[in-house]
Design an enzyme around this catalytic site. Structure first.
Site, PDB file in Angstrom:
ATOM      1  N   SER A  12       0.839  -1.197   0.000  1.00  0.00           N
ATOM      2  CA  SER A  12       0.000   0.000   0.000  1.00  0.00           C
ATOM      3  C   SER A  12       0.877   1.251   0.000  1.00  0.00           C
ATOM      4  CB  SER A  12      -0.905   0.009   1.229  1.00  0.00           C
ATOM      5  OG  SER A  12      -1.550   1.263   1.315  1.00  0.00           O
ATOM      6  N   HIS A  37      -1.486  -1.137  -4.052  1.00  0.00           N
ATOM      7  CA  HIS A  37      -2.752  -0.706  -3.470  1.00  0.00           C
ATOM      8  C   HIS A  37      -2.686   0.803  -3.231  1.00  0.00           C
ATOM      9  CE1 HIS A  37      -6.426  -1.499  -1.095  1.00  0.00           C
ATOM     10  NE2 HIS A  37      -5.965  -0.595  -0.241  1.00  0.00           N
ATOM     11  N   ASP A  39      -4.756   4.062  -1.726  1.00  0.00           N
ATOM     12  CA  ASP A  39      -5.839   4.439  -0.819  1.00  0.00           C
ATOM     13  C   ASP A  39      -6.271   5.881  -1.039  1.00  0.00           C
ATOM     14  OD1 ASP A  39      -6.248   2.116   0.891  1.00  0.00           O
ATOM     15  OD2 ASP A  39      -4.185   2.460   1.548  1.00  0.00           O
ATOM     16  N   MET A  41      -8.654   8.901   0.013  1.00  0.00           N
ATOM     17  CA  MET A  41      -9.458   9.345   1.169  1.00  0.00           C
ATOM     18  C   MET A  41      -9.875  10.795   0.965  1.00  0.00           C
ATOM     19  SD  MET A  41      -7.054   7.895   4.199  1.00  0.00           S
ATOM     20  CE  MET A  41      -6.355   6.242   4.188  1.00  0.00           C
ATOM     21  N   HIS A  70      -8.492   1.827  -3.898  1.00  0.00           N
ATOM     22  CA  HIS A  70      -9.467   1.670  -2.799  1.00  0.00           C
ATOM     23  C   HIS A  70     -10.039   3.048  -2.483  1.00  0.00           C
ATOM     24  CE1 HIS A  70      -9.881   0.571   1.801  1.00  0.00           C
ATOM     25  NE2 HIS A  70     -11.048   0.778   1.216  1.00  0.00           N
ATOM     26  N   MET A  72     -12.004   5.376  -0.385  1.00  0.00           N
ATOM     27  CA  MET A  72     -12.644   5.656   0.915  1.00  0.00           C
ATOM     28  C   MET A  72     -13.218   7.061   0.806  1.00  0.00           C
ATOM     29  SD  MET A  72      -9.748   3.927   3.318  1.00  0.00           S
ATOM     30  CE  MET A  72      -8.544   3.919   1.999  1.00  0.00           C
ATOM     31  N   MET A 141     -12.154  -4.995   5.416  1.00  0.00           N
ATOM     32  CA  MET A 141     -11.221  -4.126   6.148  1.00  0.00           C
ATOM     33  C   MET A 141     -10.921  -4.739   7.511  1.00  0.00           C
ATOM     34  SD  MET A 141     -10.351  -1.437   4.371  1.00  0.00           S
ATOM     35  CE  MET A 141      -9.530  -0.566   5.696  1.00  0.00           C
ATOM     36  N   GLY A 146      -8.943   4.705   7.244  1.00  0.00           N
ATOM     37  CA  GLY A 146      -8.532   6.095   7.454  1.00  0.00           C
ATOM     38  C   GLY A 146      -7.044   6.288   7.668  1.00  0.00           C
ATOM     39  N   PHE A 147      -6.417   5.337   8.345  1.00  0.00           N
ATOM     40  CA  PHE A 147      -5.000   5.522   8.672  1.00  0.00           C
ATOM     41  C   PHE A 147      -4.242   4.211   8.574  1.00  0.00           C
ATOM     42  CE2 PHE A 147      -7.350   8.856  10.743  1.00  0.00           C
ATOM     43  CZ  PHE A 147      -6.585   9.997  10.483  1.00  0.00           C
ATOM     44  N   GLY A 148      -2.982   4.313   8.160  1.00  0.00           N
ATOM     45  CA  GLY A 148      -2.101   3.158   8.189  1.00  0.00           C
ATOM     46  C   GLY A 148      -1.601   2.947   9.617  1.00  0.00           C
ATOM     47  N   GLY A 149      -0.938   1.832   9.833  1.00  0.00           N
ATOM     48  CA  GLY A 149      -0.265   1.604  11.108  1.00  0.00           C
ATOM     49  C   GLY A 149      -1.156   1.197  12.268  1.00  0.00           C
ATOM     50  N   ASP A 180      -7.076  -5.765   4.507  1.00  0.00           N
ATOM     51  CA  ASP A 180      -6.374  -4.479   4.445  1.00  0.00           C
ATOM     52  C   ASP A 180      -6.375  -3.847   5.830  1.00  0.00           C
ATOM     53  OD1 ASP A 180      -5.404  -1.986   3.739  1.00  0.00           O
ATOM     54  OD2 ASP A 180      -7.150  -1.407   2.542  1.00  0.00           O
ATOM     55  N   GLY A 181      -5.171  -3.689   6.374  1.00  0.00           N
ATOM     56  CA  GLY A 181      -5.034  -3.042   7.672  1.00  0.00           C
ATOM     57  C   GLY A 181      -4.355  -3.946   8.686  1.00  0.00           C
ATOM     58  N   GLY A 182      -3.170  -3.536   9.137  1.00  0.00           N
ATOM     59  CA  GLY A 182      -2.445  -4.311  10.158  1.00  0.00           C
ATOM     60  C   GLY A 182      -1.938  -5.646   9.662  1.00  0.00           C
ATOM     61  N   GLY A 202       0.890  -1.938   4.151  1.00  0.00           N
ATOM     62  CA  GLY A 202       1.629  -0.689   4.016  1.00  0.00           C
ATOM     63  C   GLY A 202       2.855  -0.699   4.885  1.00  0.00           C
TER      64      GLY A 202
HETATM   65  C1  DX5 Z   1      -6.279   2.051   5.801  1.00  0.00           C
HETATM   66  C2  DX5 Z   1      -5.896   1.739   4.375  1.00  0.00           C
HETATM   67  C3  DX5 Z   1      -4.825   0.740   4.228  1.00  0.00           C
HETATM   68  C4  DX5 Z   1      -3.501   1.116   4.806  1.00  0.00           C
HETATM   69  C5  DX5 Z   1      -2.960  -0.106   5.500  1.00  0.00           C
HETATM   70  O1  DX5 Z   1      -7.395   2.890   5.820  1.00  0.00           O
HETATM   71  O2  DX5 Z   1      -7.019   1.291   3.639  1.00  0.00           O
HETATM   72  O3  DX5 Z   1      -4.646   0.312   2.886  1.00  0.00           O
HETATM   73  O4  DX5 Z   1      -2.556   1.563   3.865  1.00  0.00           O
HETATM   74  O5  DX5 Z   1      -1.841   0.262   6.199  1.00  0.00           O
HETATM   75  P1  DX5 Z   1      -1.094  -0.698   7.210  1.00  0.00           P
HETATM   76  O6  DX5 Z   1      -0.612  -1.867   6.433  1.00  0.00           O
HETATM   77  O7  DX5 Z   1       0.002   0.177   7.718  1.00  0.00           O
HETATM   78  O8  DX5 Z   1      -2.089  -1.091   8.275  1.00  0.00           O
HETATM   79 ZN    ZN Z   2      -6.792   0.300   1.505  1.00  0.00          ZN
END
Ligand code: DX5
Ligand code: ZN
Length: 223
Positions: A12, A37, A39, A41, A70, A72, A141, A146-149, A180-182, A202
């Site tokens: 991502s 990927h 994202d 937003m 993706h 959002m 999801m 909304g946020f990575g990490g 997607d996510g974590g 990501g």
């Molecule tokens: C979150 C995004 C993800 C994000 C995942 O809203 O849709 O695609 O990049 O990031 P990580 O892998 O850091 O959780």
């Molecule tokens: Zn995503």
């Protein structure tokens, strides 16, 4: 063509170095990423603003891999054509967004683009059930968008991955199941066990000491 039993790793770009879009896209592909990927937003559907179609167009010349976009955003029905124009290969929209879901999915497909449907952790699987025969990909999801990490929400989301797989088999369908996510090597293994085949990641890939190794570990089938 990858089928829904092939493990696909999708780095991502949200976690990449935004000062070097071209190099980061090329680095993810060289490290073994199958898709990229992206994202999008809008600061409304989620509490963050990332990038729009111009960014997708900026990435496109620097990699040959599938661009997995993706959205959002609150009005995917209004904005999807701009992502087709930017040369997205797949566009995923949220079931919770403000649109007629079946109409948006059909329009994206008619434009020659793959279509995906996403659901957030608080949305029940029943919300996407009516559309499963109309999609190429279901995005479950595994964090609140909304946020990575953020941390992988196993208890809330893995039953939905399992239900998506069971429904696919029962109805003879063939959509990919994406998480997607974590996602890292550990959580990818958990998600794969429940039936996911597309791993979006990501932080665990772009911030890894060696992305190729991190991708290889994420691809491993474990017992
Ligand atoms: C979150 C995004 C993800 C994000 C995942 O809203 O849709 O695609 O990049 O990031 P990580 O892998 O850091 O959780
Ligand atoms: Zn995503």
């Amino acid at each position: 063509m990858s089928d829904c039993n092939t493990r696909i790793i999708a780095p991502s770009m949200l976690a990449s170095d935004w000062g070097q879009v071209a190099q980061e896209a090329a680095r993810a592909e060289a490290a073994g990423g199958d898709w990229l990927h992206l994202d999008v937003m809008d600061g409304h559907f989620v509490d963050n603003i990332s990038f729009g179609p111009q960014y997708v167009a900026a990435v496109r010349p620097h990699t040959a891999v599938t661009l997995d976009v993706h959205l959002m955003i609150t009005r995917p029905d209004h904005y999807w054509p701009r992502f087709v124009k930017a040369k997205a290969d797949r566009i995923t929209v949220h079931v919770e967004a403000d649109h007629d879901v079946a109409t948006t999915l059909a329009a994206i497909r008619d434009a020659g683009c793959g279509c995906g449907l996403a659901l957030s952790p608080d949305t029940p699987f029943s919300a996407v059930e009516p559309y499963l025969d109309q999609i190429d990909l279901l995005l479950v999801m595994t964090v609140r968008p909304g946020f990575g990490g953020q941390a992988f929400m196993e208890a809330e989301t893995m039953p939905k991955v399992a239900a998506a797989k069971a429904e696919r088999e029962a109805r003879g369908l063939s959509y990919h199941i994406e998480v997607d996510g974590g996602i890292d090597a550990e959580t990818a293994h958990v998600a794969a066990k429940h039936g996911a085949n597309v791993m979006v990641a990501g932080t665990s890939l772009f911030k890894a000491p060696d992305m190729a190794t991190a991708i290889r570990e994420m691809r491993e089938e474990r017992g």
